[in-house]
Design an enzyme around this catalytic site. Structure first.
Site, PDB file in Angstrom:
ATOM      1  N   CYS A  86      45.383  33.694  49.606  1.00 32.96           N
ATOM      2  CA  CYS A  86      45.672  35.129  49.586  1.00 32.96           C
ATOM      3  C   CYS A  86      46.945  35.513  50.336  1.00 32.96           C
ATOM      4  O   CYS A  86      47.586  36.503  49.986  1.00 32.96           O
ATOM      5  CB  CYS A  86      44.498  35.914  50.173  1.00 32.96           C
ATOM      6  SG  CYS A  86      42.924  35.551  49.398  1.00 32.96           S
ATOM      7  N   HIS A 323      42.284  41.990  42.920  1.00 39.43           N
ATOM      8  CA  HIS A 323      42.797  40.963  43.826  1.00 39.43           C
ATOM      9  C   HIS A 323      43.302  39.756  43.037  1.00 39.43           C
ATOM     10  O   HIS A 323      42.553  38.817  42.796  1.00 39.43           O
ATOM     11  CB  HIS A 323      41.665  40.567  44.777  1.00 39.43           C
ATOM     12  CG  HIS A 323      42.055  39.644  45.884  1.00 39.43           C
ATOM     13  ND1 HIS A 323      43.358  39.274  46.154  1.00 39.43           N
ATOM     14  CD2 HIS A 323      41.290  38.994  46.806  1.00 39.43           C
ATOM     15  CE1 HIS A 323      43.372  38.440  47.198  1.00 39.43           C
ATOM     16  NE2 HIS A 323      42.130  38.258  47.598  1.00 39.43           N
TER      17      HIS A 323
END
Length: 365
Positions: A86, A323
């Site tokens: 991430c 995401h």
């Protein structure tokens, strides 16, 4: 001393998995964003020295190189793909910053791209006669008992810090509300999609009905898997001066490792170290972009770093978008770049990653 400047920043719409971008390859999502960022910067493709792209779910093969070729960049642009999950999108930009400060490059395109929809099937193999086993979440530590499921880790964070489900739901509702009124001129239209289709009018009633994933974490207060890309153009301050090019100063940033059992807290130290190393006072910040993989994690970071929530995610966060793992950090940087065009002054972005990683970056207009 040579510094670095962001001349432009663009992103795609963020589309939930198996949505409008399900038929697009990684390079088909990324290349139009790269070209839009270069166009905004007033640069031709042959002026690019390097392209750095974060990607976490692809099949390897250096997606940055494939993207560079698909976008029509010169063959001499080798392309560099990084995987820090991430935080990778922010780290790609920090790496571009290091390249231009060192004098190795004058112009670097950096960011991230992800396609959950086209994620290859992954199999774990064994040395004995057991058949391979399919898996989706990669291994992030060598210790299974210290490598939690991300939703379970977010719930444990909420329990440890006393963050209620009502607080998490309220954060998610506010994220959607802010995103519904956010500008979209920095988003590159793809396949007729010009905004983030997941953004909606979330309510307490919706949150109450949302299926629980782990404890107080539900599908309403955690991000959905998504496809998307985001890229910025980074140049040396000397190059910008010679070309009379104006942009946003990239002051610096930090990437740190923390407790892998509490990955959501890692950005706190990254934010603190960045503030300290750059001698920035929290009171001087005008805008902050915090990753919202989970509402509990965003709340914990804002509280832990003592950031005024009034200046956080004013155009919504990933709870309202989705995401796209390798791209999410770059999406934050794009949002921040355009947000501080409105607020002026100093801004920061920060994100957490599985394994206990945290990255932060500081920009100034």
């Amino acid at each position: 001393m040579v510094g670095s400047v962001l001349l432009s920043a663009r992103r795609s719409p963020i589309v939930p998995r198996n949505g409008a971008f399900a038929g697009l390859s990684i390079e088909e999502i990324a290349a139009p964003i790269v070209l839009a960022a270069l166009n905004d910067a007033g640069l031709a493709v042959d002026e690019v020295d390097e392209l750095i792209a974060a990607n976490s779910l692809g099949a390897g093969g250096n997606p940055a190189r494939i993207t560079a070729l698909h976008a029509g960049l010169p063959e001499r642009v080798a392309g560099l793909t990084i995987d820090r999950q991430c935080v990778g999108g922010l780290d790609a930009i920090l790496l571009a910053d290091a390249l231009v400060r060192s004098g190795r490059c004058d112009v670097v395109v950096a960011g991230g791209v992800e396609s959950y929809s086209r994620m290859p099937l992954r199999l774990k193999t064994f040395s004995d006669a057991r058949p391979p086993e399919q898996f989706e979440q990669a291994q992030f530590t060598p210790w299974p008992d210290r490598d939690p499921d991300m939703a379970q880790a977010a719930n444990q964070l909420a329990v440890t810090l006393g963050i209620s489900k009502a607080e998490q739901d309220a954060w998610a509702i506010a994220s959607h509300q802010a995103a519904r009124s956010a500008p979209v001129d920095h988003i590159v239209e793809l396949l007729g999609v010009s905004n983030d289709p997941f953004t909606r009018e979330l309510s307490e009633r919706h949150c109450a009905r949302a299926p629980k994933v782990s404890g107080s974490v539900s599908v309403a207060n955690m991000s959905v898997a998504a496809d998307g890309a985001a890229f910025v153009v980074v140049v040396s301050s000397q190059w910008a001066k010679e070309r009379c090019a104006k942009g946003v100063d990239l002051l610096g940033g930090q990437t740190i490792g923390g407790n892998p059992e509490m990955p959501g807290l890692a950005p706190v130290e990254a934010l603190n170290q960045t503030l300290s190393s750059l001698n920035i006072c929290r009171s001087d910040l005008r805008s902050v972009e915090i990753m919202e993989a989970f509402a509990a994690q965003a709340i914990a970071c804002v509280d832990g770093a003592d950031i005024d929530p009034v200046i956080v995610n004013n155009w919504g966060g990933s709870l309202a978008r989705g995401h796209p793992i390798g791209a999410s950090g770059a999406v934050l940087a794009v949002q921040l770049f355009h947000r501080i065009q409105v607020t002026g002054g100093l801004g920061m972005a920060a994100i957490a990653a599985a394994g206990g990683l945290g990255s932060a970056i500081a920009l100034s207009l």
